[in-house]
Design a protein around this motif. Structure first.
Motif, PDB file in Angstrom:
ATOM      1  N   VAL A  33       1.818   2.515  -2.586  1.00 19.63           N
ATOM      2  CA  VAL A  33       2.531   2.319  -3.848  1.00 19.63           C
ATOM      3  C   VAL A  33       2.123   3.438  -4.799  1.00 19.63           C
ATOM      4  O   VAL A  33       0.929   3.618  -5.056  1.00 19.63           O
ATOM      5  N   GLU A  51       3.682   3.652 -10.385  1.00 16.20           N
ATOM      6  CA  GLU A  51       4.204   2.286 -10.359  1.00 16.20           C
ATOM      7  C   GLU A  51       3.095   1.262 -10.575  1.00 16.20           C
ATOM      8  O   GLU A  51       3.304   0.217 -11.198  1.00 16.20           O
ATOM      9  N   ILE A  96       0.718  -5.105  -2.564  1.00 13.33           N
ATOM     10  CA  ILE A  96       0.121  -4.715  -3.841  1.00 13.33           C
ATOM     11  C   ILE A  96      -0.554  -5.903  -4.513  1.00 13.33           C
ATOM     12  O   ILE A  96      -1.594  -5.753  -5.163  1.00 13.33           O
TER      13      ILE A  96
END
Length: 647
Positions: free
Chosen positions: A310, A314, A501
């Motif tokens: 990721v 972000e 995440i």
């Protein structure tokens, strides 16, 4: 920023036994120059590769670790009580040269080590160099970080060697020559993801934090916080929360943030009437939250980006909401304590002058630059470079913030010194994580945890939380995250369908929380030292103040929408609001005050409400809101009956 000239672990030139006073002074001067030059070289190398592009990952890491480990042997003695003598300096110089030589050996023999070794194997000299490098990395880490992480790394190496004799999690075992060369000449261990990220992103942001401190931006954040909330109930403590949050956004270090901002905020809190333990705990819990706050989020967040895939740009967006809620939780806890104690705000004449603050608003520029550049999609490296340049640029606006050429050169050494413990921790964490991967321990642990938890999601979360907190007692946040992200996060993601995440953020949060979790709570100890308070009591209070850090990770594991995973804005805002109610209820239950002093049944009811309000389901949310409303109504009636007093 740590001043090593005053650090008891740093070389003391006055105690060097070199015969005459003149010789001692000359030796001390040469020693300082050596440290200065090495520190400057490390910083210049990082700035150069950030601007012109990094080398191949293992060469970048080798130069990075080689210069850093050499510096560690020159700056940190074998023990804090070790007397500085000629022989000690000679030994440290030899160790520094050997540590740097082992790392630079990789650069000079790169083609052979990478290509030929696959076909022909490693030579005897390769094994000697790799063995020397591993031992010196562990010793450098022991000196700069502490023994616990080294003990864990040694156990990991022993497990790799003698896993065939292990009563649990048995594997075939390895020879030392294979283990040493795989650990030191590949990117699976010492030069794995942690040191690679340290050699690119982390160092620049640590350097950025040093530049901010040297240009008085940290003091500017503190002044803003006191001007904003200093006059309200419990103003000094609330200002400490805001100031530590602002400073933590760019420093990313709980202990150093506690020391830097706490030296000013803790005495102010004590003067306002807060207990010493509470003052130290407030600063520690707020400073610890700085590692959760974008845009920097500590060194572990950069590693998270590399491990999850990721983009860092972000991560800072999806982490913003939970981080704000954490600080609101500490802020609310402070408010309830101030109300309970009857502590008011500061007098107007004790507050910073608004005109001075307005005149220095330009000091916000570096923070705005780094946020805007990251949100624009550019790399963290580019953002850090621009922010460093912007900070140095704005320092020239005011004479009191301006850096002269000596100060600018001094930044190169100061930045290197600030990064040394992090670099050492990353290298040793790589050894631990490498063991988990090489031996297959990760898969074995995953199946065992699932079996013990009987497949129960909530029980697996609790076990993972406890593992993070226990590891955090001996590991720095970055190393803790690397280990738990290697072992625990894949369990949550693979077996329960949790977004990757969210799983990584879960272990990250509890790794950070370890800094204020007794019995080993380093940030709380630092706050207690400044406050002159009992360290353990300070740790307990800090843990209570940071109740939001306990609730938030469970909330986004149950409801990934809180991390912007497949959620529209309306549902995201609703979820954030319910989580704020949950944190408020928990903070009130811990502090024993809402509208008036809470009874024991009311505190139990508030805590129950906080637990059910983290559910994403409508029915539990309704029950939680009803319980919270009943307690509010009951306390409002009691307050009205008492004539509006606090009770």
């Amino acid at each position: 920023m740590m001043d090593h000239s005053k650090n008891p672990q740093a070389p003391d030139p006055s105690s060097v036994g070199l015969g005459t006073e003149g010789n001692a002074e000359q030796s001390a001067t040469r020693w300082k120059r050596t440290v200065y030059v090495l520190g400057a070289l490390l910083s210049l190398f990082q700035l150069y590769t950030a601007f012109f592009g990094a080398y191949v990952s293992i060469i970048q890491g080798a130069i990075h670790l080689g210069l850093a480990s050499a510096l560690i042997f020159l700056v940190y003695p074998i023990s804090p009580a070790h007397r500085d003598t000629t022989w000690r300096r000679i030994v440290d110089l030899v160790l520094a040269a050997a540590a740097a030589g082992a790392c630079f050996y990789i650069q000079f023999n790169y083609d052979r080590l990478v290509d030929d070794a696959i076909l022909f194997g490693y030579s005897g000299m390769d094994v000697v160099v790799a063995s020397t490098g591993i031992v010196l990395v562990l010793e450098a880490t022991r000196r700069s970080v502490g023994a616990p992480i080294v003990i864990i790394a040694v156990v990991a190496l022993m497990y790799s060697l003698f896993g065939n004799y292990s009563p649990v999690f048995t594997h075939s075992g390895m020879s030392w020559s294979r283990l040493a060369t795989e650990s030191f000449f590949t990117t699976s261990s010492v030069f794995g993801t942690p040191i690679q990220v340290s050699a690119t992103f982390i160092y620049l942001f640590l350097f950025f934090g040093v530049v901010l401190i040297e240009t008085n931006v940290g003091k500017f954040f503190t002044d803003i916080a006191f001007l904003a909330v200093g006059r309200f109930t419990g103003g000094p403590a609330k200002a400490a929360v805001i100031a530590s949050g602002l400073q933590g956004m760019v420093s990313g270090s709980s202990v150093s943030n506690t020391v830097a901002s706490g030296s000013f905020t803790i005495p102010m809190m004590k003067q306002a009437g807060f207990r010493p333990e509470f003052a130290g705990a407030t600063e520690a819990s707020a400073s610890t939250g700085g590692q959760l706050a974008p845009p920097v989020m500590g060194a572990a967040a950069f590693i998270m980006a590399a491990m999850t895939g990721v983009p860092y740009n972000e991560i800072i967006v999806l982490a913003a909401g939970p981080a704000i809620l954490y600080f609101l939780g500490v802020f609310i806890s402070v408010h309830f304590e101030a109300k309970r104690m009857g502590i008011t705000g500061l007098r107007k004449e004790d507050l910073p002058r608004r005109s001075i603050i307005l005149r220095k608003l330009y000091l916000f520029a570096p923070l705005l630059v780094i946020v805007l550049v990251l949100l624009s999609g550019r790399t963290p490296t580019f953002a850090a470079l621009l922010a460093i340049g912007a900070t140095i640029g704005v320092s020239f606006v005011s004479a009191e913030d301006r850096l002269d050429w000596r100060s600018l050169l001094g930044l190169l050494q100061a930045g290197a010194r600030a990064a040394l413990p992090v670099i050492a921790a990353c290298a040793t964490a790589g050894i631990i994580a490498g063991t988990v991967t090489i031996t297959g321990l990760g898969g074995k642990l995953a199946s065992t945890v699932i079996e013990i938890a009987a497949g129960q999601f909530s029980l697996t979360l609790i076990m993972t939380m406890l593992a993070c907190l226990v590891l955090g007692m001996g590991l720095p946040t970055t190393a803790n995250y690397v280990v738990t992200a290697t072992v625990a996060a894949p369990i949550l993601a693979a077996h329960f369908g949790t977004p990757v995440i969210a799983a990584h953020m879960f272990v990250f949060y509890f790794g950070v929380l370890a800094d204020i979790t007794p019995p080993v709570c380093l940030a709380a100890y630092a706050g207690a030292g400044i406050a002159g308070a009992n360290p353990m009591r300070t740790g307990v209070i800090a843990f209570k103040l940071a109740i939001g850090a306990l609730i938030v990770p469970y909330a986004f594991m149950l409801n990934p929408a809180l991390l912007l995973q497949d959620a529209h804005i309306g549902y995201y805002l609703f979820s954030i609001t319910m989580l704020l109610f949950s944190i408020t209820a928990a903070s009130s239950a811990m502090g024993g005050f809402l509208l008036v002093r809470s009874t024991v049944p009311e505190r139990c009811a508030l805590f129950a409400a906080s637990l059910v309000l983290i559910s994403p389901q409508p029915a539990p949310i309704g029950v939680g809101l009803a319980i919270l409303a009943l307690v509010v109504i009951k306390q409002a009636y009691r307050r009205f009956a008492a004539g509006g007093s606090r009770g």
